[in-house]
Write an enzyme that holds these catalytic residues in place. Structure first.
Site, PDB file in Angstrom:
ATOM      1  N   ASP A  89      52.219  37.712   9.017  1.00  0.00           N
ATOM      2  CA  ASP A  89      53.215  36.843  10.195  1.00  0.00           C
ATOM      3  C   ASP A  89      54.583  36.091   9.076  1.00  0.00           C
ATOM      4  OD1 ASP A  89      54.642  35.679  12.271  1.00  0.00           O
ATOM      5  OD2 ASP A  89      53.783  35.927  13.092  1.00  0.00           O
TER       6      ASP A  89
ATOM      7  N   THR B 262      58.242  36.568  16.330  1.00  0.00           N
ATOM      8  CA  THR B 262      57.392  37.469  16.233  1.00  0.00           C
ATOM      9  C   THR B 262      57.057  38.171  17.532  1.00  0.00           C
ATOM     10  OG1 THR B 262      56.728  35.628  14.975  1.00  0.00           O
ATOM     11  CG2 THR B 262      55.189  36.544  15.880  1.00  0.00           C
TER      12      THR B 262
ATOM     13  N   ASP C 114      53.651  32.658   7.767  1.00  0.00           N
ATOM     14  CA  ASP C 114      54.673  32.399   8.645  1.00  0.00           C
ATOM     15  C   ASP C 114      54.269  30.571   8.738  1.00  0.00           C
ATOM     16  OD1 ASP C 114      56.442  32.885  10.644  1.00  0.00           O
ATOM     17  OD2 ASP C 114      55.217  31.781  11.859  1.00  0.00           O
TER      18      ASP C 114
ATOM     19  N   HIS D 205      57.625  28.086   7.610  1.00  0.00           N
ATOM     20  CA  HIS D 205      58.047  26.679   8.335  1.00  0.00           C
ATOM     21  C   HIS D 205      58.367  25.491   8.347  1.00  0.00           C
ATOM     22  CE1 HIS D 205      59.361  29.665  11.573  1.00  0.00           C
ATOM     23  NE2 HIS D 205      58.159  29.928  12.052  1.00  0.00           N
TER      24      HIS D 205
ATOM     25  N   HIS E 269      58.999  39.608  10.659  1.00  0.00           N
ATOM     26  CA  HIS E 269      60.088  39.644  10.326  1.00  0.00           C
ATOM     27  C   HIS E 269      59.901  38.605   8.493  1.00  0.00           C
ATOM     28  CE1 HIS E 269      58.485  35.374  11.410  1.00  0.00           C
ATOM     29  NE2 HIS E 269      58.441  36.176  12.656  1.00  0.00           N
TER      30      HIS E 269
ATOM     31  N   HIS F 253      63.197  31.766  11.036  1.00  0.00           N
ATOM     32  CA  HIS F 253      63.609  33.359  11.451  1.00  0.00           C
ATOM     33  C   HIS F 253      64.401  33.735  12.356  1.00  0.00           C
ATOM     34  CE1 HIS F 253      59.728  34.009  13.678  1.00  0.00           C
ATOM     35  NE2 HIS F 253      59.053  33.242  12.983  1.00  0.00           N
TER      36      HIS F 253
HETATM   37  P1  AMP Z   1      57.736  32.508  15.581  1.00  0.00           P
HETATM   38  O1  AMP Z   1      57.230  31.526  16.332  1.00  0.00           O
HETATM   39  O2  AMP Z   1      58.053  33.277  16.014  1.00  0.00           O
HETATM   40  O3  AMP Z   1      56.674  31.997  14.065  1.00  0.00           O
HETATM   41  O4  AMP Z   1      55.947  32.739  16.109  1.00  0.00           O
HETATM   42  C1  AMP Z   1      54.588  32.605  14.859  1.00  0.00           C
HETATM   43  C2  AMP Z   1      53.770  31.777  15.676  1.00  0.00           C
HETATM   44  O5  AMP Z   1      52.776  32.728  16.910  1.00  0.00           O
HETATM   45  C3  AMP Z   1      52.102  31.637  15.005  1.00  0.00           C
HETATM   46  O6  AMP Z   1      52.593  30.623  14.424  1.00  0.00           O
HETATM   47  C4  AMP Z   1      50.765  31.886  16.364  1.00  0.00           C
HETATM   48  O7  AMP Z   1      50.298  30.858  16.568  1.00  0.00           O
HETATM   49  C5  AMP Z   1      51.831  32.513  17.048  1.00  0.00           C
HETATM   50  N1  AMP Z   1      51.029  33.930  17.691  1.00  0.00           N
HETATM   51  C6  AMP Z   1      50.602  34.440  17.455  1.00  0.00           C
HETATM   52  N2  AMP Z   1      49.781  35.654  17.787  1.00  0.00           N
HETATM   53  C7  AMP Z   1      49.552  35.104  19.078  1.00  0.00           C
HETATM   54  C8  AMP Z   1      49.117  35.673  20.323  1.00  0.00           C
HETATM   55  N3  AMP Z   1      48.020  36.278  20.312  1.00  0.00           N
HETATM   56  N4  AMP Z   1      48.901  34.548  21.517  1.00  0.00           N
HETATM   57  C9  AMP Z   1      49.686  33.436  20.985  1.00  0.00           C
HETATM   58  N5  AMP Z   1      50.281  33.261  19.822  1.00  0.00           N
HETATM   59  C10 AMP Z   1      50.471  33.751  18.820  1.00  0.00           C
HETATM   60 ZN    ZN Z   2      56.015  36.234  13.083  1.00  0.00          ZN
HETATM   61 ZN    ZN Z   3      57.361  32.523  12.670  1.00  0.00          ZN
END
Ligand code: AMP
Ligand code: ZN
Ligand code: ZN
Length: 398
Positions: free
Chosen positions: A35, A70, A193, A197, A239, A340
């Site tokens: 990620d 994500t 990721d 952040h 991303h 992102h």
């Molecule tokens: P974002 O907010 O777009 O950066 O999302 C990244 C976060 O998504 C990561 O820190 C993970 O903790 C979370 N994540 C990834 N896979 C899963 C999943 N299957 N269920 C819930 N949260 C997830």
């Molecule tokens: Zn992501």
């Molecule tokens: Zn993220």
């Protein structure tokens, strides 16, 4: 039987058994997501394992789908459908059919409800229906009983499950007898990721996370080699990551009364619904030109974003200039480190792509991430469902 013959047989039999074992092990396809691994992190000289796989196989840059978040992008890669068509239009979203609830990746009550996911069928389900055994060591959507199907082996997402343990889980699956051994597995890591952040893409912490995950990839390939398990390995990211800071903020409260909107998403892009009875004022205030942000009605977004036709997309989508953050009042997240979600034309949103043992070679250039799906299905040996992908990557297979 003379002694020489029996000696020769004694020597030859284990070798024959080994050869047969290597022969009967069909290749497994493993889809790995790191990620937030921005495409150019691969050039930092700190990824011996990933770089070796890239050099021996293929590499490129994945252009994420908009919004560069994500959940929409993980689902795009396993369905071949852009968020507008796969139904996961954001990490946060509201469906007009369920106006009182909000889907959010941190809220299992909604995020595990098939209602949100069944606009598309992910690869593990199509593969399962075709008789291919699947297993998921995390992947957004894999815990959800989409169309009442789940992979035979799946785990509920838990960030406390260590990275070495995730790799060992894959290796344990591969040690199983052939009839219950998965032929397609996913694997997911969030460390890069998370560090991106908190500390920004140019931080020592991101480099440490990159190195750590690179080691785990090395453990995986070494483990597979030790059991002579051939593998098609696709390593992707959803991303990239861009530095943000408090000096580059677009405050919606400066433009509009916050009581007149519902901000479903804020940050690199904002998804905004006018509150009941306030439509005209909201559109007037937001749709005019602004510094560092462009807002559009969802039906009027640029065609190249392929976004805005799904009813789950909010009425107004504002996209920040790269590096800027759109906030509504006091943000619930710190405006520092990295983020992102920007326009998918932003070069810092481009994501990792490495393919090993697949037959793909060299630099494949910049490819839309939906193209991962037909490639994946070709490797698994299952006919892909109709999708938004052109098949440009899959066609490069010999
Ligand atoms: P974002 O907010 O777009 O950066 O999302 C990244 C976060 O998504 C990561 O820190 C993970 O903790 C979370 N994540 C990834 N896979 C899963 C999943 N299957 N269920 C819930 N949260 C997830
Ligand atoms: Zn992501
Ligand atoms: Zn993220």
């Amino acid at each position: 039987m003379n002694r020489l013959l029996s000696l020769l047989l004694a020597l030859a039999l284990p070798l024959a058994a080994q050869a047969q074992d290597a022969g009967v092990r069909d290749p497994v396809t493993i889809l790995i997501s790191i990620d937030g691994f921005r495409a150019d992190y691969l050039d930092r000289g700190i990824t011996p394992n990933l770089s070796r796989l890239a050099d021996e196989g293929a590499h490129g840059k994945l252009r994420p789908s908009f919004p560069t978040k994500t959940f929409p992008n993980h689902y795009a890669m396993v369905t071949g459908k852009r968020p507008d068509n796969n139904g996961i239009v954001g990490n946060n979203m509201i469906d007009p059919r369920r106006p009182q609830v909000k889907f959010s990746l941190g809220d299992p009550k909604q995020s595990l409800d098939p209602f949100w996911w069944d606009e598309a069928e992910p690869a593990w389900i199509t593969a399962g229906k075709a008789g291919v055994r699947t297993a998921t060591m995390f992947w957004p959507g894999s815990e959800v009983a989409i169309g009442e199907h789940r992979p035979p082996d799946w785990l509920r997402y838990d960030e406390h499950v260590g990275y070495a343990q995730r790799v060992n889980t894959i290796l344990d699956w591969m040690r199983r007898p052939a009839d219950i051994r998965p032929a397609f597995a996913t694997l997911y890591f969030e460390a890069v990721d998370d560090a991106g952040h908190k500390f920004g893409p140019d931080s020592a912490e991101v480099n440490a996370a990159i190195s750590e995950i690179d080691k785990r990839i090395g453990d995986l390939t070494a483990g597979l080699a030790a059991m002579r398990q051939r593998a098609h390995i696709l390593i992707v990211a959803d991303h990239g990551m861009r530095a943000i800071d408090e000096s580059r903020i677009v405050q919606l409260a400066d433009l509009i009364d916050l009581a007149s909107i519902v901000a479903v998403e804020t940050g690199p892009y904002a998804a905004i619904e006018p509150a009941a009875g306030t439509d005209d004022r909201v559109y007037e205030a937001l749709l005019k030109p602004h510094d560092h942000m462009t807002c559009n009605r969802r039906e009027e977004l640029p065609e190249r974003l392929h976004y805005g036709h799904n009813p789950r997309v909010a009425a107004i989508i504002c996209i920040a200039e790269p590096g800027w953050s759109i906030i509504a009042g006091t943000p619930s997240w710190p405006v520092k480190g990295g983020a992102h979600g920007y326009d998918n034309q932003d070069s810092e949103m481009l994501a990792l792509f490495v393919a090993s043992g697949t037959g793909l070679n060299g630099d494949v250039g910049i490819v839309d991430n939906i193209e991962v799906y037909p490639l994946l299905m070709r490797l698994i040996g299952v006919t892909p469902l109709p999708s938004d992908a052109s098949g440009v990557l899959a066609k490069r297979l010999p």
